[in-house]
Design a protein around this motif. Structure first.
Motif, mmCIF file in Angstrom:
data_model
loop_
_atom_site.group_PDB
_atom_site.id
_atom_site.type_symbol
_atom_site.label_atom_id
_atom_site.label_comp_id
_atom_site.label_asym_id
_atom_site.label_seq_id
_atom_site.Cartn_x
_atom_site.Cartn_y
_atom_site.Cartn_z
ATOM 1 N N UNK A 25 0.824 -0.928 -0.028
ATOM 2 C CA UNK A 25 0.019 0.228 0.066
ATOM 3 C C UNK A 25 0.906 1.084 0.163
ATOM 4 N N UNK A 26 1.896 1.035 0.768
ATOM 5 C CA UNK A 26 2.831 2.663 1.089
ATOM 6 C C UNK A 26 3.197 2.873 -0.006
ATOM 7 N N UNK A 27 3.633 2.624 -0.243
ATOM 8 C CA UNK A 27 4.842 2.201 -2.010
ATOM 9 C C UNK A 27 4.098 2.648 -2.699
ATOM 10 N N UNK A 54 1.712 -3.417 6.942
ATOM 11 C CA UNK A 54 1.396 -2.365 5.794
ATOM 12 C C UNK A 54 3.102 -1.398 5.548
ATOM 13 N N UNK A 55 4.286 -2.032 6.499
ATOM 14 C CA UNK A 55 5.613 -1.500 6.598
ATOM 15 C C UNK A 55 6.084 -0.673 5.599
ATOM 16 N N UNK A 56 6.335 0.246 5.448
ATOM 17 C CA UNK A 56 6.797 0.428 3.641
ATOM 18 C C UNK A 56 8.065 0.313 2.834
ATOM 19 N N UNK A 113 3.209 6.148 -2.359
ATOM 20 C CA UNK A 113 3.280 7.480 -2.292
ATOM 21 C C UNK A 113 4.895 6.848 -3.098
ATOM 22 N N UNK A 146 0.425 -1.592 12.155
ATOM 23 C CA UNK A 146 0.830 -1.199 11.238
ATOM 24 C C UNK A 146 2.542 -1.833 10.079
ATOM 25 N N UNK A 197 5.061 15.804 1.171
ATOM 26 C CA UNK A 197 3.640 14.210 1.187
ATOM 27 C C UNK A 197 4.303 14.679 2.861
#
Lengths: 249, 315
Positions: free
Chosen positions: A239-241, B58-60, A244, B55, B178
């Protein structure tokens, strides 16, 4: 190494990495929700080991690809059809019985696979297998103990394990059918089935369970045709990648 | 020995900085206060796994995922040592867990706030763990031996978590517009609840005096809160972000930062159960415990069968 072989080695590394990542992601869903604190910590720790293995393998694949790929681009920017994990690891956690059985069936497979791979002539791959084997030996012991406890525990736990077997056994056949990249590399994946079955049967016997027979085996994960679950897993994971793109984190 | 003599020698030990150990005589109220405080601390670690655990999936990046998993796992470990420390005072872990589920025992209100973005994971590490450390460093010298020793180990891991949290925010603060916005937003939302972690003002804290006399606590809520503000007001300069408090200003004569008034109404509402996530957190803990019941029963049943078989073999 010729180009075809080198592509196969990349695919095979990604297959191993995807297995570890997806199962690590699944196990992590238990974190904070386990049946007892000690086991919550244990399953989280196994998840952490698997994510660590995935990282080493993605780094290796990225190095082989030599096209600017990174561990994160490989984990976060490939799509459902590009993932090569086996179907077993993407199956939902279900109850504790289902999670334990998934772990046991997979760890016993991974145990013999890594034992075999630690003698591979690709040194990096052999070294990753050797290092991971220590962790996997523990995962196998831990999950075996749980299969025995649940199989030979109460009536309820026994019936829950039976239900889990019905759910998961059909995904075990795929583990021992070579994908094209395994054939290319001469990875004798089907030869591992004998030891695996022996191990599974020994543990099942102590657990008062029997391996199901004549079950239709589903395949496709290793070549990118998955169950519907994987898309949802990746949606969350990436999701995050995806939202963004191109940021440092 | 008559009770007043026992009490006298107990207080003497405390005054002489001798630790109180599980088998030592202690006043009932000292035992109760410690059980309350240590079990509350243990529950906070366990409930605290939930907002951050959100999280993990969902960690980036894979590195962040691994660090977060390890951190949440550490918290589970802290919960374990703390439950064990509390058990030395004569209450079982199961009883403590039941008290948590019934609402009789509390946990830190901070975990009743939601984690809405990735930056919250950084803000929790930096601010929430930072505030916890202020309290925990003091507790490494608390008078009850098992609690003090558990704290030494916990503090080492917590300071590591705090640095990791700060580092998450540091990367965001140097990132895109952002990411910067996400960073400032998380600080805005976590700042005041972090200040509330130190509890009511000294003038309104009911447990403080006796706890200070027994050296369960060694600094008051207001002292600890002030130390925290002084530390964070400096660290935030490195991030180039702002704390959401117009009144925050260095006071040269006091050598401390002045800061604005906490919203005590919000504080009491969250304590009473009306925070944004009180219900979800407690429901999640109860659900895990209830869904785990058959697993615990199976483990016990199997252990019993196994012991009986071994007995038969030996006979």
């Amino acid at each position: 190494m010729n180009k075809m072989k080198s592509n196969s080695l990349i695919d095979f590394s990604l297959h191993l990495a995807d297995n570890a990542l997806i199962l690590g992601q699944r196990n992590a869903e238990w974190c904070g929700h386990g049946p007892v604190l000690e086991q919550d910590i244990a399953i989280t720790n196994i998840s952490l080991d698997l994510i660590g293995q995935a990282r080493s393998l993605y780094q290796y694949a990225a190095q082989l690809k030599a096209d600017g790929s990174t561990e994160d681009s490989l984990a976060y920017l490939r799509t459902e059809r590009e993932f090569r994990n086996c179907l077993l690891v993407e199956q939902p956690n279900g109850d504790w019985a289902q999670t334990m059985l998934r772990q046991f069936l997979f760890s016993s497979y991974q145990y013999y696979l890594y034992q075999y791979l630690q003698n591979n002539k690709e040194e990096t791959l052999a070294a990753i297998a050797e290092k991971s084997l220590k962790e996997v030996s523990y995962h196998l012991r831990w999950s075996s103990e749980w299969i025995i406890r649940l199989g030979d525990g109460t009536e309820e736990s026994h019936s829950r394990i039976l239900k889990a077997l019905e759910e998961l056994w059909r995904y075990t056949g795929e583990l021992f059918i070579a994908a094209p990249y395994e054939n290319d590399l001469g990875i004798a994946i089907s030869s591992l089935k004998h030891d695996w079955s022996k191990k599974v049967n020994t543990v099942f016997e102590e657990a008062t369970l029997k391996a199901p027979e004549n079950v239709f085996m589903h395949t496709g994960g290793k070549t990118g045709t998955h169950t519907e679950h994987l898309g949802f897993i990746l949606t969350e994971l990436q999701y995050i990648q995806r939202v963004y793109p191109g940021c440092e984190w | 020995m008559p009770v007043h003599e026992l009490e006298k020698s107990f207080q003497q030990k405390i005054d002489n900085e001798v630790k109180i150990e599980p088998k030592d005589w202690m006043p009932d109220a000292y035992r109760k206060t410690n059980i309350r405080q240590i079990s509350q601390h243990a529950h906070s670690e366990i409930v605290g796994m939930l907002p951050e655990g959100n999280w993990i999936s969902r960690a980036p990046s894979l590195k962040r995922k691994a660090i977060l998993l390890a951190k949440v796992q550490d918290e589970g470990g802290h919960g374990l040592y703390l439950y064990s420390a509390a058990e030395t005072l004569g209450m079982s872990r199961e009883e403590m867990i039941n008290d948590l589920h019934s609402g009789k025992a509390k946990y830190s209100s901070i975990f009743n706030y939601p984690t809405l973005t990735w930056a919250d994971i950084g803000a929790i590490g930096w601010l929430v763990d930072g505030a916890a450390i202020m309290n925990q460093v003091m507790l490494t010298r608390t008078s009850y031996g098992p609690y003090a020793r558990a704290m030494v180990r916990i503090c080492k891991e917590e300071s590591f978590h705090q640095r990791q949290g700060f580092e998450i925010l540091l990367v965001l603060s140097r990132g895109t517009a952002e990411q910067k916005g996400m960073c400032q937003d998380a600080i805005n939302r976590w700042w005041w609840p972090s200040l509330m972690m130190f509890g009511p003002k000294d003038s309104e804290s009911t447990n403080s005096d006796q706890s200070m006399k027994w050296k369960i606590k060694r600094k008051t809520n207001d002292e600890l809160r002030q130390n925290f503000v002084d530390m964070i007001a400096e660290q935030i300069k490195v991030l180039g972000m702002k704390l959401p408090d117009d009144k925050l200003k260095w006071n040269e004569s006091k050598k401390h930062y002045d800061f604005g008034e906490i919203n005590w109404d919000e504080f009491w509402q969250v304590v009473k159960g009306n925070g944004p996530c009180n219900k979800q957190r407690l429901d999640a803990r109860k659900k895990a415990w209830e869904n785990g019941e058959w697993v615990r029963e199976a483990a016990a049943a199997h252990a019993k069968k196994r012991a009986e078989r071994q007995k038969e073999k030996a006979a």
